[in-house]
Design a protein around this motif. Structure first.
Motif, PDB file in Angstrom:
ATOM      1  N   UNK A   1      -0.185   3.396   4.412  1.00  0.00           N
ATOM      2  CA  UNK A   1       1.238   3.648   4.619  1.00  0.00           C
ATOM      3  C   UNK A   1       2.065   2.380   4.399  1.00  0.00           C
ATOM      4  N   UNK A   2       1.438   1.210   4.440  1.00  0.00           N
ATOM      5  CA  UNK A   2       2.129  -0.070   4.208  1.00  0.00           C
ATOM      6  C   UNK A   2       2.112  -0.491   2.744  1.00  0.00           C
ATOM      7  N   UNK A   3       1.504   0.301   1.871  1.00  0.00           N
ATOM      8  CA  UNK A   3       1.466  -0.026   0.444  1.00  0.00           C
ATOM      9  C   UNK A   3       0.055  -0.307  -0.045  1.00  0.00           C
ATOM     10  N   UNK A   4      -0.030  -0.848  -1.252  1.00  0.00           N
ATOM     11  CA  UNK A   4      -1.320  -1.130  -1.872  1.00  0.00           C
ATOM     12  C   UNK A   4      -1.938  -2.413  -1.334  1.00  0.00           C
ATOM     13  N   UNK A   5      -3.246  -2.420  -1.292  1.00  0.00           N
ATOM     14  CA  UNK A   5      -4.009  -3.598  -0.919  1.00  0.00           C
ATOM     15  C   UNK A   5      -5.216  -3.689  -1.834  1.00  0.00           C
TER      16      UNK A   5
END
Length: 98
Positions: free
Chosen positions: A13-17
């Motif tokens: 939910x915080x973006x790509x990693x």
């Protein structure tokens, strides 16, 4: 940064990693855009369908890093490095980064 390879790219939910592995030390690390490590940082993490133009290999993602290099005269230089991610091939190998 030459020793780093991309093990995987994931989404939360915080973006790509991305999960990176240091081949020399055998350690792994989770990074996001803006993560800092050693003498550099992660600029961006991208996932396909974008074409990265890397031969016939099926590259499904790319981690772009910046690296700060200190020259012998003391001058600081920033260099970009692209770490490509391709799933394991049937032969068991991976595609190396540039």
């Amino acid at each position: 940064m030459e020793e780093l390879t991309v093990i995987g790219i994931y989404s939360t939910e915080r973006g790509l990693g991305a999960l990176l592995k240091d081949q020399k030390l055998g350690t792994t690390m989770f990074v996001r855009e803006g993560s800092k490590f050693w003498n550099g940082s992660v600029i961006s993490i991208q996932r396909a369908p974008r074409s990265f133009g890397v031969g016939d290999a099926q590259v499904v993602g790319r981690v772009t890093c910046s690296e700060i290099i200190v020259r012998s005269n003391g001058q600081l230089v920033t260099k970009q490095r692209f770490l490509d991610y391709a799933p394991k091939t049937p032969g068991g190998g991976r595609t190396a980064g540039q």
